[in-house]
Enzyme design. Structure first.
Site, short mmCIF file in Angstrom:
data_model
loop_
_atom_site.label_atom_id
_atom_site.label_comp_id
_atom_site.label_asym_id
_atom_site.label_seq_id
_atom_site.Cartn_x
_atom_site.Cartn_y
_atom_site.Cartn_z
CG ASN A 107 0.23 -38.69 29.30
OD1 ASN A 107 0.88 -39.59 29.84
ND2 ASN A 107 0.65 -38.05 28.23
CE LYS B 97 2.97 -41.99 29.45
NZ LYS B 97 2.91 -40.90 28.44
CD GLU C 226 6.59 -39.91 27.69
OE1 GLU C 226 5.38 -39.78 27.52
OE2 GLU C 226 7.42 -39.86 26.75
NE ARG D 76 0.41 -46.69 26.02
CZ ARG D 76 1.16 -45.59 25.88
NH1 ARG D 76 1.54 -44.90 26.93
NH2 ARG D 76 1.53 -45.19 24.69
NE ARG E 170 12.54 -43.02 24.52
CZ ARG E 170 11.79 -41.96 24.25
NH1 ARG E 170 12.28 -40.75 24.45
NH2 ARG E 170 10.57 -42.09 23.77
CE LYS F 162 4.40 -45.36 22.79
NZ LYS F 162 4.86 -43.97 22.85
CG ASP G 277 7.44 -42.07 21.22
OD1 ASP G 277 6.43 -42.74 20.97
OD2 ASP G 277 7.40 -40.96 21.78
CD GLU H 100 0.72 -47.70 22.31
OE1 GLU H 100 0.74 -48.33 23.39
OE2 GLU H 100 0.87 -46.47 22.26
CD GLU I 223 4.27 -37.81 19.21
OE1 GLU I 223 3.66 -38.86 19.46
OE2 GLU I 223 5.00 -37.23 20.04
CD GLU J 105 12.87 -44.29 5.86
OE1 GLU J 105 12.20 -44.91 5.02
OE2 GLU J 105 13.65 -44.86 6.65
CD1 TRP K 78 13.34 -34.65 26.12
CD2 TRP K 78 11.84 -36.11 26.93
NE1 TRP K 78 12.36 -33.93 26.76
CE2 TRP K 78 11.43 -34.80 27.27
CE3 TRP K 78 11.06 -37.20 27.33
CZ2 TRP K 78 10.26 -34.55 28.00
CZ3 TRP K 78 9.90 -36.94 28.05
CH2 TRP K 78 9.52 -35.64 28.38
C1 GCV Z 1 0.45 -39.88 25.49
C2 GCV Z 1 5.20 -39.92 23.26
C3 GCV Z 1 4.30 -38.76 22.97
C4 GCV Z 1 3.42 -38.45 24.16
C5 GCV Z 1 2.64 -39.71 24.54
C6 GCV Z 1 3.63 -40.82 24.84
C7 GCV Z 1 2.97 -42.14 25.16
O1 GCV Z 1 6.16 -39.57 24.22
O2 GCV Z 1 5.06 -37.66 22.59
O3 GCV Z 1 2.57 -37.40 23.82
O4 GCV Z 1 1.79 -39.50 25.64
O5 GCV Z 1 4.45 -41.02 23.72
O6 GCV Z 1 2.86 -42.95 24.27
O7 GCV Z 1 2.57 -42.34 26.29
#
Ligand code: GCV
Length: 692
Positions: free
Chosen positions: A215, A295, A299, A332, A349, A373, A378, A400, A406, A524, A554
């Site tokens: 970002n 990216k 988002e 990405r 999604r 990813k 996510d 990725e 997180e 988990e 979301w």
């Molecule tokens: C960097 C998720 C995370 C975001 C992150 C995003 C991404 O949504 O919560 O913080 O942003 O993934 O991988 O771009």
């Protein structure tokens, strides 16, 4: 200033503790009395320095310089790259197929007419550096040096770390302090910490890093201006010394934001020209610059969609700008509608990345890599593997992963992620029939792609032990080891890490190994039953909140009501996501009978009374998993306490503090989730435990 140095956590797995056992020390010293290095430049000098540092620390002596005329009978280490000496070439003679352009290396030991020798041989200078780190590891883990014939070639060309650091010093999803790269919207002056980080990364074979958040905000957008580049160049130099190429995340709207243009349309000639000029400037300052990480249209980040263009248009335009200099665009695939209406049950999604990128397969230039990813959502603790692996056959790709925790406890809970990553890498996509693993699609070997590899979001910050939770260092280490060789086992990686980071004591090893290996299942079990995911507090994503995302935009829902729970992603009655996989995987997920228990609620909506393969009902499984998970979290603490006498106080107490916190927090998870589902379903726990 010296605080981090006193902290044994600061050195990570490169601790090089002095070897106490005099006999062992003597044996090792006999092999390492003299050193010969042919060549002066770049990584080779780093390799030499690292070798001397490591030997001095562990053996208490520095090797003296060796020349041909030096008398024999003293063990000598010969360090160099292909072509630098007959011994080095002998060590590398095993490979005759393309290894010379890889980062491979060999370690060979034996005796010749001049005495004992140990050859540390790289096909490249980077390889020589890896040989040194590997050799030092042999000492750290007390291996025999006689008769070594180690040969290593990395399975992945790109072995990359992504920093999500912002220039104000914050780190998106960072749980270990502030950025080591930036302060007050500037790149830091003192690069000591950055260099120490580069060492850690290189020691496990990583060769690329992007140093700013995907970002890309206002200040970070300016990193590619002439002024910004003077600072970036300093960073690139630090990493270059350790064989790591530097990349930047870029803002797709840069031509507007810093270029004075009115558009960022990838097909606009002035836009393409602007990027070419930027590329020229970047490479004039940093000739080995890796490229751009992007990216876009995700988002709220700008991208080609604004101009009615697609992702191939966007990526290829950038690829043309940096291609002539050997640069790569890493684009990405994390693209989905983040403004979904929760009432709309038809949008899924999980399907988005595949829907966006599959139609573009084959349209990306050869110096573009799609970064995917591991799962379609996510970074949840449990998700199926992204169907883009095995789906895309004519496009370079990179897997990725997220090292930063997180959704897996934010480095306050213990969660060794290597077992999860192994499941992903070993997963069979059946793209070319049985045996088409994700590891082989990501590396590029399955479809003979020119580029490929693995990337992961870092978990470090300026905490004195880098990762907050000392045991979270195992994830950074483990990612590097797996990126080098995805066939390594999670156990072996953990053992290596424990021995290097803590001790070779068998009790420490056995206890810590169990703690690490069990930790992901434990996490988990009290947070995300049967693949459901997302029952976390919105925004910061820490702690339980079953409905936190249920009525949000979301696209992350569990659809629990009084009768049942789960998302119907089947082709026959749901969103059709299961059909994005090749057969037989698509059928496995489609059918309630064959869908694995741990992914049941990801693919099916079922009544609470549905019986799992384990024989339990879904509701009883939820109760049992949460009660047992909380107990096991507490047991982690008890195990750790048994090691108190064998681990230095600072690290022991720091981990202990977190394990206490985890045990308490696991109870909160347990009660919030059990109570929620008891109230929804009205079904009692068979074992009559306390549900509030
Ligand atoms: C960097 C998720 C995370 C975001 C992150 C995003 C991404 O949504 O919560 O913080 O942003 O993934 O991988 O771009």
């Amino acid at each position: 200033v010296n605080e981090p140095i006193r902290d044994k956590g600061y050195a990570g797995w490169l601790r090089y503790e002095s070897i106490e056992d005099e006999k062992v020390k003597q044996i090792y010293s006999n092999w390492c009395s003299m050193l010969s290095v042919t060549g002066q430049s770049g990584c080779l000098q780093t390799a030499k320095q690292e070798l001397i540092t490591g030997l001095q620390a562990m053996l208490g002596v520095q090797p003296s310089d060796w020349h041909d005329s030096t008398s024999n009978h003293l063990g000598r280490i010969v360090l160099g790259v292909a072509g630098s000496s007959p011994l080095i070439d002998q060590a590398l003679a095993w490979s005759n197929h393309g290894a010379s352009d890889s980062d491979g290396y060999a370690i060979l030991s034996g005796t010749d007419e001049q005495g004992r020798y140990l050859a540390l041989a790289g096909f490249t200078e980077r390889g020589a550096l890896y040989a040194v780190f590997h050799f030092l590891k042999l000492l750290q883990t007390r291996k025999e040096l006689e008769g070594l014939a180690i040969q290593e070639i990395p399975r992945n060309g790109l072995r990359m770390i992504n920093q999500w650091d912002n220039m104000d010093g914050s780190i998106e999803r960072g749980y270990a302090g502030k950025s080591i790269f930036y302060e007050n919207n500037r790149i830091v002056e003192d690069v000591t910490r950055v260099r120490d980080y580069a060492r850690l990364l290189a020691s496990v074979g990583m060769n690329a890093i992007s140093i700013n958040n995907v970002n890309v905000h206002q200040w970070e957008t300016k990193l590619i201006t002439n002024q910004g580049l003077t600072d970036v160049k300093r960073m690139a130099e630090v990493f270059r010394g350790y064989g790591i190429r530097l990349y930047l995340s870029i803002n797709f709207a840069s031509p507007i934001e810093i270029g004075g243009l009115t558009t960022a349309d990838p097909l606009d000639l002035d836009v393409a020209k602007w990027w070419r000029a930027r590329a020229e400037e970047i490479y004039s300052q940093i000739p080995d610059f890796g490229g751009f990480l992007v990216k876009a249209d995700s988002e709220f980040r700008p991208g080609p969609f604004t101009y009615g263009r697609n992702h191939a248009d966007g990526a290829n335009m950038l690829a043309e700008a940096i291609g002539p200099y050997g640069g790569t665009v890493i684009w990405r695939c994390f693209v989905y509608n983040c403004l979904q209406d929760w009432r709309d049950r038809s949008t899924d999604r999980a399907k988005a990345a595949y829907d966006h990128f599959m139609p573009l397969d084959g349209e990306f230039k050869d110096n573009v890599i799609l970064q995917i990813k591991n799962g379609p959502m996510d970074f949840q603790v449990r998700e199926p593997v992204s169907p883009l692996f095995g789906g895309l056959t004519r496009t370079n790709q990179v897997l990725e992963l997220q090292i930063t925790q997180e959704y897996t406890g934010q480095q306050r809970h213990l969660c060794y992620l290597v077992p999860q990553w192994k499941e992903v890498l070993d997963y069979d996509t059946y793209a070319l029939g049985e045996g088409s693993s994700v590891a082989s699609t990501a590396s590029g070997s399955l479809f003979k792609r020119p580029l490929g590899g693995m990337a992961a979001v870092s978990n470090i910050g300026n905490d004195s032990n880098w990762t907050g939770h000392d045991l979270a260092q195992a994830n950074l280490f483990g990612f590097g080891r797996l990126a080098w060789n995805p066939s390594l086992s999670a156990e072996d990686i953990a053992k290596e890490w424990i021995q290097m980071t803590f001790s070779c004591d068998s009790e420490v090893e056995a206890t810590l190994l169990r703690m690490l290996m069990d930790s992901r299942d434990i996490y988990e079990s009290y947070t995300a039953p049967l693949g459901v995911g997302w029952m976390v507090n919105p925004n910061h994503h820490y702690g339980p909140n079953v409905d936190g995302y249920e009525y949000a935009k979301w696209g992350t829902y569990h659809f629990a009501d009084c009768k049942g729970i789960g998302v119907d992603r089947t082709l026959s009655s749901g969103t059709g996501y299961s059909a994005q996989y090749h057969s037989p995987q698509s059928n496995v997920y489609e059918s309630l009978d064959s869908c694995p228990d741990e992914l049941l609620l990801f693919f099916h909506h079922v009544p609470y009374t549905h019986r799992l393969k384990s024989g339990k009902t879904v509701i009883q499984h939820i109760y049992d998993a949460h009660f047992e998970g909380a107990e096991q979290a507490e047991a982690l603490l008890n195990k750790w306490d048994l090691l108190a006498a064998k681990i230095d106080t600072l690290r022991h107490e720091r981990v202990r503090y977190r394990l206490v916190d985890q045990a308490e927090h696991a109870k909160e998870w347990r009660d919030a989730i059990n109570t929620y589902f008891y109230r929804k379903s009205g079904i009692k726990d068979e074992h009559h435990r306390m549900i509030y």
